[in-house]
Design a protein around this motif. Structure first.
Motif, PDB file in Angstrom:
ATOM      1  N   THR A  86     -62.288  11.475 -72.883  1.00  0.00           N
ATOM      2  CA  THR A  86     -61.810  11.067 -71.699  1.00  0.00           C
ATOM      3  C   THR A  86     -63.223  10.142 -71.464  1.00  0.00           C
ATOM      4  N   MET A  87     -64.559  10.291 -71.413  1.00  0.00           N
ATOM      5  CA  MET A  87     -65.454   9.266 -70.711  1.00  0.00           C
ATOM      6  C   MET A  87     -65.171   7.710 -71.236  1.00  0.00           C
ATOM      7  N   HIS A  88     -64.937   7.804 -73.048  1.00  0.00           N
ATOM      8  CA  HIS A  88     -64.899   7.001 -73.519  1.00  0.00           C
ATOM      9  C   HIS A  88     -63.284   5.730 -72.911  1.00  0.00           C
ATOM     10  N   TYR A  89     -62.607   6.530 -72.727  1.00  0.00           N
ATOM     11  CA  TYR A  89     -61.310   5.596 -71.815  1.00  0.00           C
ATOM     12  C   TYR A  89     -61.742   5.456 -70.852  1.00  0.00           C
ATOM     13  N   VAL A  90     -62.240   5.879 -70.016  1.00  0.00           N
ATOM     14  CA  VAL A  90     -62.870   6.124 -68.333  1.00  0.00           C
ATOM     15  C   VAL A  90     -63.512   4.415 -68.963  1.00  0.00           C
ATOM     16  N   TYR A  91     -64.919   4.439 -69.245  1.00  0.00           N
ATOM     17  CA  TYR A  91     -65.747   3.504 -69.030  1.00  0.00           C
ATOM     18  C   TYR A  91     -65.073   2.319 -69.218  1.00  0.00           C
ATOM     19  N   TYR A  92     -63.882   2.364 -70.498  1.00  0.00           N
ATOM     20  CA  TYR A  92     -62.863   1.164 -71.056  1.00  0.00           C
ATOM     21  C   TYR A  92     -62.512   0.474 -70.059  1.00  0.00           C
TER      22      TYR A  92
END
Ligand code: SF4
Lengths: 402, 247
Positions: free
Chosen positions: B67-73
């Protein structure tokens, strides 16, 4: 001869090989690394991806294949790189991020063994002296000794030997010095030895399309056979470009690009959609329909198997629907665990409703009036839809797969 | 009044603010950077939130690294209301858990997926399109002008493959540069480094050879401009050296 001129000659002679992919390896070195899904660094004016420095070691060749620019009987300027020269260009191009690595092929100089030794020498320098970790694809020379094959395989990411023509007759006519046995021997060996240190990105091959009389059935049967028996990563299909005049060759004005495209689509169906060649082609219909893609063509012949209900159909069944690809089929399966799908959801999942609406229902309902479900009408619309879409071609698929 | 919350434009700053909002069950009208132009009906609220490295750990443990990867992008994208998309996505995560990403009927989920694709695609494209030139000093130097803030993603990629080289990449749109000294990456404003843009002796020769190669490798009978443009949009051409004479 200046390095620049050599490069021009030996790139020009190499450009008819369709493969330029750089995927499937995770190698790392002091300079360079491979990227698992491959990277395109540029696109040439013909729209093809440039990923590797695609060159020949030499365009001198003792063979006389009718369709080839470098054949012995052609009167063209000949050149040969030294291994160090290839290293210099590769490393300097790589440093500037022009390329992902090297694709080294060669005409046959002196003997298959000698040619192979020169290729190995070059790749060894790159790997051991310069610690190059970028992608290397090398051609295996048919007829060379097996221990050379073993050596080369341990240095490169991908290896290929081109079958060029799908039948023995075709070879006899156009490439009399070649034999399919020698190529099969290479493929067999690579298949048996492949692991993460030996040709980690797998092997590929190429067939020339339209230089000989073979049908699409001949071509695709050969491809299917090689995928099954030698675990090939890719078969490339390369529309014949008339570079020579010869009474054995067809006189083409334009290369058969549409046919090439249909063959790639068929190849895709074999590798990712669970189709067999026998689903699509047989002795009565040995050639693909140029007007509609092979999946739509199959669906039109099997209208009695449709419609498929989106909320129920299996993954394999979804894949048979025109307008539904691997990605959208996966999304459908995932999403319908959480909610019932409607037509409006399908668009968001990448389904091309314009093509699929004749073949599917959502919760029992069609997205069109049933009176439009006549074969002729559907076919006409699929053909028209494809014309509007003609800019999409195989290289598009190329980017996101493999 | 519409209550908009302001943050300091950094990713950690945004996460700190969102943590505060979620904890207090506050629904913001918008979340904006400190230089954002607002209308008369917007009430800007500045909250003092403690920003620390630990906030990242908190989010990863609560929402998972995917999720944090999605959010960072999403954060790296140039979408003007990306902050509120992130807020709603995380809010819905609290309701639905990890499967929220499959709920394409939610607008914020569609936006998260769309922006991830955009940022991911541009980063991947530029891994290929970045062109370094060798300066007199031996440093490899490249300029980029991407739609999204992908400099850091690129830097990580080149750190792997050009690890023994000194290189600098400049994002001309955001006026930031990334410097690599064979050990570490530094990101800073462009004014902090004076680049003497004179190329090395070999540079012209290799550039020349590459440009020749580029033209040679194309098969004339297959010419297809539309296809090329599709894959290599004109907006990238100014920084792609082989396109010099076609720009
Ligand atoms: S072996 Fe045949 S195809 Fe290969 S370079 Fe020689 S003539 Fe051309």
């Amino acid at each position: 001869m200046e390095l620049k001129e050599k490069l021009n000659i030996l790139a020009d002679s190499a450009k008819y090989d369709a493969s330029c992919s750089s995927s499937g390896s995770m190698r790392k070195g002091e300079i360079g690394s491979a990227h698992i899904s491959g990277i395109c660094h540029s696109f040439s004016a013909d729209g093809r991806c440039i990923s590797l420095l695609k060159i020949l070691l030499t365009n001198v060749c003792i063979f006389d294949c009718k369709y080839c620019l470098n054949r012995r009987s052609n009167n063209i300027k000949r050149a040969m790189f030294t291994p160090e020269e290839i290293c210099t260009i590769t490393l300097n191009f790589y440093k500037r991020n022009y390329i992902e690595g090297l694709f080294l092929s060669s005409g046959i100089i002196k003997s298959p063994d000698y040619t192979m030794e020169q290729i190995i020498k070059t790749v060894e320098l790159l790997r051991y002296k310069y610690h190059f970790g970028g992608y290397i694809h090398a051609k295996a020379i048919p007829g060379a000794n097996m221990y050379l094959l073993k050596k080369l395989g341990s240095l490169v990411d991908r290896m290929s030997a081109n079958v060029e023509l799908p039948t023995e007759d075709g070879l006899k006519l156009l490439a009399p010095d070649k034999s399919s046995d020698k190529v099969s021997k290479i493929m067999q060996y690579v298949k048996n030895s492949q692991n993460k240190n030996f040709v980690p990105a797998g092997q590929s091959t190429q067939m020339i399309i339209g230089a000989s009389r073979e049908t699409d059935l001949d071509i695709m049967q050969k491809a299917e056979d090689m995928y099954q028996n030698y675990k090939l990563k890719r078969v490339f299909y390369s529309a014949y470009i008339p570079v020579n005049q010869d009474k054995c060759l067809p006189s083409l004005i334009t290369p058969p690009l549409k046919r090439e495209n249909r063959l790639y689509e068929t190849d895709w169906l074999l590798r990712y959609y669970g189709f067999k060649v026998s689903d699509l082609l047989d002795d009565d219909n040995p050639n693909l329909n140029i007007l509609v893609d092979p999946k739509a063509s199959w669906a039109l012949k099997h209208l009695d198997e449709f419609p498929k209900e989106i909320n129920k159909a299996s993954y394999q069944d979804l894949l048979r629907v025109p307008g539904i690809g691997v990605k959208s089929a996966k999304r459908i399966i995932k999403s319908r665990q959480y909610f019932r799908l409607e037509f409006k959801d399908l668009k968001r999942m990448g389904v091309v409703l314009k093509r699929s609406k004749y073949f599917i229902t959502c919760n029992g309902k069609f997205d069109l009036n049933k009176e439009f479900l006549k074969k002729e009408f559907i076919e006409a619309n699929l053909v028209l839809g494809e014309k509007a879409n003609s800019s999409s071609n195989i290289y598009q698929l190329e980017l996101f797969h493999e | 009044m519409n209550n908009s919350y302001e943050y300091d434009a950094s990713f950690l700053g945004l996460l700190s603010l969102i943590k505060y909002l979620l904890k207090g069950k506050i629904k913001p009208y918008n979340i904006i950077k400190d230089d954002y132009q607002v209308d008369l009906f917007t009430n800007i609220i500045k909250v003092k939130v403690t920003k620390d490295e630990k906030v990242m750990d908190f989010f990863v443990s609560r929402f998972g690294s995917q999720t944090m990867h999605y959010v960072y992008y999403v954060f790296l994208s140039s979408y003007p209301n990306k902050e509120i998309v992130i807020y709603y996505y995380l809010l819905n995560y609290l309701k639905y858990g990890p499967k929220v990403i499959y709920k394409r009927d939610l607008k914020c989920v569609r936006k998260v997926l769309e922006l991830n694709k955009k940022v991911g695609n541009e980063a991947h494209k530029l891994k290929g399109f970045v062109r370094f030139r060798e300066l007199k000093s031996g440093i490899l130097y490249a300029e980029i002008n991407p739609d999204n803030d992908i400099l850091e993603l690129l830097a990580k990629h080149f750190m792997n493959r050009l690890k023994n080289e000194y290189w600098v990449i400049k994002d001309v749109r955001r006026k930031i540069i990334c410097i690599y000294d064979t050990k570490k990456i530094y990101v800073t404003e462009e004014d902090n480094l004076k680049i003497i843009d004179e190329v090395s002796k070999n540079e012209i020769m290799f550039k020349d050879m590459w440009q020749d190669f580029y033209h040679t490798i194309a098969i004339k009978m297959r010419k297809n401009d539309r296809c090329r443009l599709n894959f290599m949009p004109k907006k990238y051409w100014p920084y792609i050296v082989e396109m010099e004479d076609e720009r």
